[in-house]
Design a protein around this motif. Sequence first.
Motif, PDB file in Angstrom:
ATOM      1  N   ASN A   6     -76.993   7.651 -24.856  1.00  0.00           N
ATOM      2  CA  ASN A   6     -76.077   8.795 -24.788  1.00  0.00           C
ATOM      3  C   ASN A   6     -76.852  10.111 -24.796  1.00  0.00           C
ATOM      4  OD1 ASN A   6     -73.812   7.184 -24.664  1.00  0.00           O
ATOM      5  ND2 ASN A   6     -73.404   7.308 -26.856  1.00  0.00           N
ATOM      6  N   ASP A   7     -77.854  10.203 -25.665  1.00  0.00           N
ATOM      7  CA  ASP A   7     -78.676  11.410 -25.713  1.00  0.00           C
ATOM      8  C   ASP A   7     -79.468  11.571 -24.414  1.00  0.00           C
ATOM      9  OD1 ASP A   7     -77.793  11.960 -28.273  1.00  0.00           O
ATOM     10  OD2 ASP A   7     -79.558  11.097 -29.256  1.00  0.00           O
ATOM     11  N   TYR A   8     -79.967  10.462 -23.909  1.00  0.00           N
ATOM     12  CA  TYR A   8     -80.728  10.472 -22.666  1.00  0.00           C
ATOM     13  C   TYR A   8     -79.832  10.929 -21.513  1.00  0.00           C
ATOM     14  CZ  TYR A   8     -84.100   8.934 -19.184  1.00  0.00           C
ATOM     15  OH  TYR A   8     -84.991   8.890 -18.147  1.00  0.00           O
ATOM     16  N   GLN A   9     -78.596  10.432 -21.497  1.00  0.00           N
ATOM     17  CA  GLN A   9     -77.643  10.816 -20.464  1.00  0.00           C
ATOM     18  C   GLN A   9     -77.326  12.311 -20.552  1.00  0.00           C
ATOM     19  OE1 GLN A   9     -73.991   8.599 -20.659  1.00  0.00           O
ATOM     20  NE2 GLN A   9     -73.078   9.681 -18.951  1.00  0.00           N
ATOM     21  N   ALA A  10     -77.137  12.814 -21.751  1.00  0.00           N
ATOM     22  CA  ALA A  10     -76.839  14.241 -21.939  1.00  0.00           C
ATOM     23  C   ALA A  10     -78.004  15.103 -21.480  1.00  0.00           C
ATOM     24  CB  ALA A  10     -76.510  14.518 -23.401  1.00  0.00           C
ATOM     25  N   THR A  11     -79.222  14.692 -21.798  1.00  0.00           N
ATOM     26  CA  THR A  11     -80.409  15.433 -21.374  1.00  0.00           C
ATOM     27  C   THR A  11     -80.517  15.445 -19.856  1.00  0.00           C
ATOM     28  OG1 THR A  11     -81.562  14.857 -23.414  1.00  0.00           O
ATOM     29  CG2 THR A  11     -82.929  15.543 -21.556  1.00  0.00           C
ATOM     30  N   LEU A  12     -80.295  14.286 -19.235  1.00  0.00           N
ATOM     31  CA  LEU A  12     -80.338  14.198 -17.779  1.00  0.00           C
ATOM     32  C   LEU A  12     -79.280  15.106 -17.164  1.00  0.00           C
ATOM     33  CD1 LEU A  12     -81.269  12.987 -15.086  1.00  0.00           C
ATOM     34  CD2 LEU A  12     -79.684  11.084 -15.510  1.00  0.00           C
ATOM     35  N   GLU A  52     -71.565   4.995 -16.450  1.00  0.00           N
ATOM     36  CA  GLU A  52     -71.171   6.051 -17.392  1.00  0.00           C
ATOM     37  C   GLU A  52     -71.435   7.439 -16.806  1.00  0.00           C
ATOM     38  OE1 GLU A  52     -73.037   5.268 -21.165  1.00  0.00           O
ATOM     39  OE2 GLU A  52     -72.059   3.319 -21.322  1.00  0.00           O
ATOM     40  N   ASN A  53     -72.540   7.566 -16.089  1.00  0.00           N
ATOM     41  CA  ASN A  53     -72.837   8.846 -15.442  1.00  0.00           C
ATOM     42  C   ASN A  53     -71.812   9.158 -14.359  1.00  0.00           C
ATOM     43  OD1 ASN A  53     -75.345  10.343 -16.356  1.00  0.00           O
ATOM     44  ND2 ASN A  53     -76.071   8.232 -16.328  1.00  0.00           N
ATOM     45  N   ILE A  54     -71.453   8.163 -13.570  1.00  0.00           N
ATOM     46  CA  ILE A  54     -70.434   8.370 -12.534  1.00  0.00           C
ATOM     47  C   ILE A  54     -69.125   8.808 -13.177  1.00  0.00           C
ATOM     48  CG2 ILE A  54     -68.989   7.217 -10.816  1.00  0.00           C
ATOM     49  CD1 ILE A  54     -71.485   5.451 -10.179  1.00  0.00           C
ATOM     50  N   THR A  55     -68.706   8.101 -14.209  1.00  0.00           N
ATOM     51  CA  THR A  55     -67.453   8.428 -14.895  1.00  0.00           C
ATOM     52  C   THR A  55     -67.483   9.856 -15.427  1.00  0.00           C
ATOM     53  OG1 THR A  55     -67.089   6.124 -15.477  1.00  0.00           O
ATOM     54  CG2 THR A  55     -65.912   7.768 -16.786  1.00  0.00           C
ATOM     55  N   HIS A  56     -68.577  10.217 -16.067  1.00  0.00           N
ATOM     56  CA  HIS A  56     -68.701  11.574 -16.609  1.00  0.00           C
ATOM     57  C   HIS A  56     -68.638  12.622 -15.495  1.00  0.00           C
ATOM     58  CE1 HIS A  56     -69.954  14.897 -19.135  1.00  0.00           C
ATOM     59  NE2 HIS A  56     -70.912  15.156 -18.263  1.00  0.00           N
ATOM     60  N   ASN A  74     -71.943  17.277  -7.986  1.00  0.00           N
ATOM     61  CA  ASN A  74     -71.409  16.463  -6.887  1.00  0.00           C
ATOM     62  C   ASN A  74     -72.495  15.601  -6.268  1.00  0.00           C
ATOM     63  OD1 ASN A  74     -68.639  16.765  -6.674  1.00  0.00           O
ATOM     64  ND2 ASN A  74     -68.817  18.696  -5.584  1.00  0.00           N
ATOM     65  N   MET A  75     -73.667  16.188  -6.059  1.00  0.00           N
ATOM     66  CA  MET A  75     -74.787  15.432  -5.502  1.00  0.00           C
ATOM     67  C   MET A  75     -75.159  14.276  -6.429  1.00  0.00           C
ATOM     68  SD  MET A  75     -76.837  15.189  -2.994  1.00  0.00           S
ATOM     69  CE  MET A  75     -77.408  13.521  -3.035  1.00  0.00           C
ATOM     70  N   ALA A  76     -75.189  14.537  -7.711  1.00  0.00           N
ATOM     71  CA  ALA A  76     -75.525  13.497  -8.685  1.00  0.00           C
ATOM     72  C   ALA A  76     -74.492  12.370  -8.636  1.00  0.00           C
ATOM     73  CB  ALA A  76     -75.598  14.091 -10.090  1.00  0.00           C
ATOM     74  N   ARG A  77     -73.214  12.714  -8.565  1.00  0.00           N
ATOM     75  CA  ARG A  77     -72.157  11.698  -8.505  1.00  0.00           C
ATOM     76  C   ARG A  77     -72.306  10.841  -7.252  1.00  0.00           C
ATOM     77  NH1 ARG A  77     -67.948  11.668  -5.603  1.00  0.00           N
ATOM     78  NH2 ARG A  77     -68.035  13.903  -5.185  1.00  0.00           N
ATOM     79  N   ILE A  78     -72.512  11.484  -6.124  1.00  0.00           N
ATOM     80  CA  ILE A  78     -72.674  10.761  -4.861  1.00  0.00           C
ATOM     81  C   ILE A  78     -73.908   9.863  -4.914  1.00  0.00           C
ATOM     82  CG2 ILE A  78     -73.245  11.078  -2.407  1.00  0.00           C
ATOM     83  CD1 ILE A  78     -71.465  13.665  -2.595  1.00  0.00           C
ATOM     84  N   TYR A  79     -74.990  10.379  -5.451  1.00  0.00           N
ATOM     85  CA  TYR A  79     -76.233   9.606  -5.505  1.00  0.00           C
ATOM     86  C   TYR A  79     -76.111   8.433  -6.483  1.00  0.00           C
ATOM     87  CZ  TYR A  79     -81.231   8.737  -5.113  1.00  0.00           C
ATOM     88  OH  TYR A  79     -82.449   8.158  -4.871  1.00  0.00           O
ATOM     89  N   PHE A  80     -75.485   8.652  -7.618  1.00  0.00           N
ATOM     90  CA  PHE A  80     -75.261   7.542  -8.550  1.00  0.00           C
ATOM     91  C   PHE A  80     -74.371   6.471  -7.907  1.00  0.00           C
ATOM     92  CE2 PHE A  80     -76.547  10.076 -12.415  1.00  0.00           C
ATOM     93  CZ  PHE A  80     -77.453   9.151 -12.904  1.00  0.00           C
ATOM     94  N   GLN A  81     -73.366   6.878  -7.138  1.00  0.00           N
ATOM     95  CA  GLN A  81     -72.515   5.901  -6.458  1.00  0.00           C
ATOM     96  C   GLN A  81     -73.317   5.114  -5.418  1.00  0.00           C
ATOM     97  OE1 GLN A  81     -69.400   8.607  -5.248  1.00  0.00           O
ATOM     98  NE2 GLN A  81     -68.068   7.953  -6.939  1.00  0.00           N
ATOM     99  N   HIS A  82     -74.215   5.788  -4.727  1.00  0.00           N
ATOM    100  CA  HIS A  82     -75.105   5.120  -3.776  1.00  0.00           C
ATOM    101  C   HIS A  82     -75.989   4.102  -4.500  1.00  0.00           C
ATOM    102  CE1 HIS A  82     -77.979   4.551  -0.515  1.00  0.00           C
ATOM    103  NE2 HIS A  82     -78.931   4.850  -1.376  1.00  0.00           N
TER     104      HIS A  82
END
Length: 94
Positions: A6-12, A52-56, A74-82
């Motif tokens: 969770n902390d790692y995700q927040a930092t990212l 979890e990143n996509i959901t967030h 938006n780029m992060a969401r698209i890339y995580f979905q890819h």
Amino acid sequence: MSISLNDYQATLFNKILVAGSQEEVKILIDNSLKKLEQNKMDTGKVADFVNENITHLETLNPMNMDALQWSNSNMARIYFQHIKREFALTLTNE
């Protein structure tokens, strides 16, 4: 890994918001996944991290961000979905 996922995700996420370009967003995500792999993170946990990143990212409100932050998220969401699709293909081909 010394910090929680969770902390790692927040930092990212914070790094993604201030990234200077969409290419930098991709690099940040790639580096984070490599770091999880280097720390021998279980495949299921990596998949959870991606999901979890996509959901967030899907829950973000553009009214609470400036144009660059919204573009980066938006780029992060698209890339995580890819990555999720590629990950699923890899698992079905094994």
